[in-house]
Design a protein around this motif. Structure first.
Motif, mmCIF file in Angstrom:
data_model
loop_
_atom_site.group_PDB
_atom_site.id
_atom_site.type_symbol
_atom_site.label_atom_id
_atom_site.label_comp_id
_atom_site.label_asym_id
_atom_site.label_seq_id
_atom_site.Cartn_x
_atom_site.Cartn_y
_atom_site.Cartn_z
ATOM 1 N N SER A 396 0.813 -1.222 0.000
ATOM 2 C CA SER A 396 0.000 0.000 0.000
ATOM 3 C C SER A 396 0.845 1.269 0.000
ATOM 4 O O SER A 396 0.346 2.357 -0.304
ATOM 5 C CB SER A 396 -0.931 0.006 1.216
ATOM 6 O OG SER A 396 -0.185 0.007 2.421
ATOM 7 N N GLN A 397 2.150 1.162 0.315
ATOM 8 C CA GLN A 397 3.026 2.338 0.353
ATOM 9 C C GLN A 397 4.071 2.333 -0.760
ATOM 10 O O GLN A 397 4.967 3.179 -0.773
ATOM 11 C CB GLN A 397 3.715 2.433 1.718
ATOM 12 C CG GLN A 397 2.737 2.690 2.865
ATOM 13 C CD GLN A 397 3.437 2.885 4.198
ATOM 14 O OE1 GLN A 397 4.496 2.308 4.450
ATOM 15 N NE2 GLN A 397 2.844 3.695 5.070
ATOM 16 N N HIS A 507 1.939 -2.675 9.975
ATOM 17 C CA HIS A 507 1.487 -3.063 8.643
ATOM 18 C C HIS A 507 1.227 -4.562 8.489
ATOM 19 O O HIS A 507 0.532 -4.971 7.552
ATOM 20 C CB HIS A 507 2.511 -2.624 7.594
ATOM 21 C CG HIS A 507 2.757 -1.147 7.573
ATOM 22 N ND1 HIS A 507 1.744 -0.222 7.425
ATOM 23 C CD2 HIS A 507 3.908 -0.425 7.704
ATOM 24 C CE1 HIS A 507 2.253 0.999 7.445
ATOM 25 N NE2 HIS A 507 3.568 0.900 7.610
#
Length: 516
Positions: A396-397, A507
């Motif tokens: 997601s990053q 995460h």
């Protein structure tokens, strides 16, 4: 009689590790057997490490690449006509410069690495070397400092402190004795840019340090190289000696009446000596222990004198800035992250190697467009950016631009540009424990948060992994411990060890027995 055909075989440590010397020997033997006149040049690595040994043949069309070449491949390559650059062979990759991995890069600092003979000053000068130093010799110290400041160059060792500010501080310090120190103690896992440059283009570092000496009024410098880099140490020492012989180092640089000289010092294997004040202690013959700051090394550094301490890449970039101007370099990158950074791809990655790109590309581009995805063929799950103290980033990053400020905003760091990839088989709780244990082992022991906190952190992580009803309480304890280390450690080792631990917790909670 026609001129011998030039064949490039890397002398870089990564290439040597997979048989480059044996390949060079096989090429020489086969050429002699066939009566072919060849000249074997031992260049640096292009950074396409999955293709090493990468052999290049000089042809009228350009250099043709073949790799990875093993000694047993050599006879067939000769038979296929590789000396003419037309070999139809499974190891042929066409023009080296046209290989997509290399073609899509912006090579400024690494422009000569893999291209030239690393120890030939003539080759270095023919490819743009020494132009920056020649210009610097015509400038005042303040003008040199201003040029570096205007370029926006920041420290490439991890802290990203503006290089020009550091130089200006040392220039303004009132002392007859000043030093230039190069931090070449490249100890982060998954990083090898310093080594590639020192082995493949040592004169760039020598030129950069000489310019730094002219800029701040220092007459002597030290390159502190980790002991695990014997090839880099030998290459640097040979290059320094040749630079002295032709007058580019010593008492009268290129007839200018200005002087600068330097030497290589070998470290003894301590990760903590990558921290600048521990490095200074080691250079002075003491145990590598962090110094309290202030005073800053720029005011009171090596032997108590004003000292510029920069990373290999920072110093090796300076000749490009002086030769082409501050604006040329500054126009690469995004925001306050100017120029380029050599990113290093390692871990579970199909195409590991070095990628020099302007700041602003994404981690996803690095992992897939350059890295080709995982070596295992399984989906990538996480990537650690910035060495063993860097955060583990989830998918997601991966689209966050790679620049200093953007990564700080997500509690991560670009650091030295190392990227270690992991596929979906990785256990992130185990990786968090590894990061904390690394800190415990490598701590210099001077401050309590790092010395004791890292040890307690490993114990707490073991209890979390073991499970049980107290798991949530242990996770809360671990977060408190990380907060203490972040705020109370004397240097970045203890202060950043929580980054990988907290990123794994945040995460990848399922690997710690928590709900995702």
């Amino acid at each position: 009689m026609s001129a011998p055909i030039r064949i490039y075989v890397p002398r870089d440590a990564a290439a040597l590790a997979v048989g480059a010397d044996e390949v060079a020997g096989a090429i020489a033997a086969e050429a002699a057997r066939l009566g072919q006149a060849v000249e074997i040049v031992r260049n640096g690595s292009r950074g396409l490490l999955w293709l090493e040994p990468l052999v290049e043949i000089a042809t009228p069309q350009g250099r043709m690449a073949y790799g990875p070449v093993a000694p047993e491949d050599v006879a067939a390559l000769f038979a296929a006509g590789w000396l003419a650059g037309q070999a139809a062979h499974p190891l042929a990759h066409g023009l080296t410069e046209a290989i997509p991995y290399l073609r899509r890069q912006e090579r400024l600092t690494f422009a000569r690495v893999g291209v030239t003979d690393p120890l030939s000053i003539q080759d270095y000068a023919a490819h743009g070397g020494l132009a920056g130093l020649e210009r610097a010799l015509s400038m005042t110290p303040a003008q040199i400092v201003e040029e570096v400041t205007a370029s926006g160059l920041r420290g490439r060792g991890g802290a990203a402190f503006p290089t020009g500010v550091k130089w200006k501080t040392v220039l303004g310090a009132s002392s007859a004795t000043k030093y230039i120190v190069c931090n070449a103690d490249e100890g982060d896992s998954g990083t090898f840019a310093d080594r590639l440059l020192m082995e493949g283009d040592p004169y760039a570092l020598i030129e950069g340090m000489t310019i730094a000496g002219l800029a701040v009024g220092a007459h002597y410098g030290y390159i502190y190289v980790r002991s695990e880099y014997p090839h880099a140490i030998a290459t640097l020492r040979a290059a320094i000696e040749r630079a002295r012989e032709v007058g580019w180092l010593g008492a009268d640089i290129h007839g200018s009446g200005r002087r600068f000289d330097l030497e290589v010092r070998q470290g003894a294997g301590a990760y903590i000596c990558g921290e600048e004040t521990s490095l200074l202690e080691s250079l002075e013959g003491k145990r590598g222990v962090v110094r309290a700051k202030p005073p800053l090394p720029a005011i009171s550094g090596l032997f108590g004198q004003p000292t510029v301490i920069n990373n290999v890449i920072s110093l090796a970039t300076v000749p490009t800035i002086l030769a082409r101007g501050a604006a040329y370099y500054r126009d690469y990158g995004v925001g306050r992250s100017h120029g380029t950074l050599p990113f290093q791809l390692a871990g579970n990655i199909k195409q590991g190697g070095l990628v020099e790109k302007a700041f602003g590309l994404s981690l996803r581009e690095l992992l897939y467009d350059f890295g080709g995805g995982s070596a295992s063929g399984r989906p990538l799950r996480a990537a650690q950016v910035g060495g063993p103290l860097g955060a583990y980033l989830p998918e997601s990053q991966w689209d966050v631009p790679l620049d200093y400020e953007a990564y700080t905003a997500i509690s991560a760091m670009v650091g030295h540009g190392g990227v270690v990839a992991f596929d979906d088989s990785v256990d992130m709780a185990r990786m968090a424990r590894y990061a904390m244990e690394f800190c415990a082992i490598e701590s210099c022991g001077k401050c309590t948060p790092c010395r004791i906190g890292s040890t307690r952190g490993v114990e707490t992580l073991d209890r979390i992994v073991a499970g049980g009803p107290a798991r949530e309480a242990q996770i809360h304890l671990l977060r408190d411990l990380c907060d203490t280390m972040l705020g109370g450690s004397l240097c970045a080792l203890g202060g950043m060890a929580p980054y990988p631990v907290l990123s794994a917790l945040n995460h990848f909670p399922e690997d710690f027995g928590q709900a995702a």
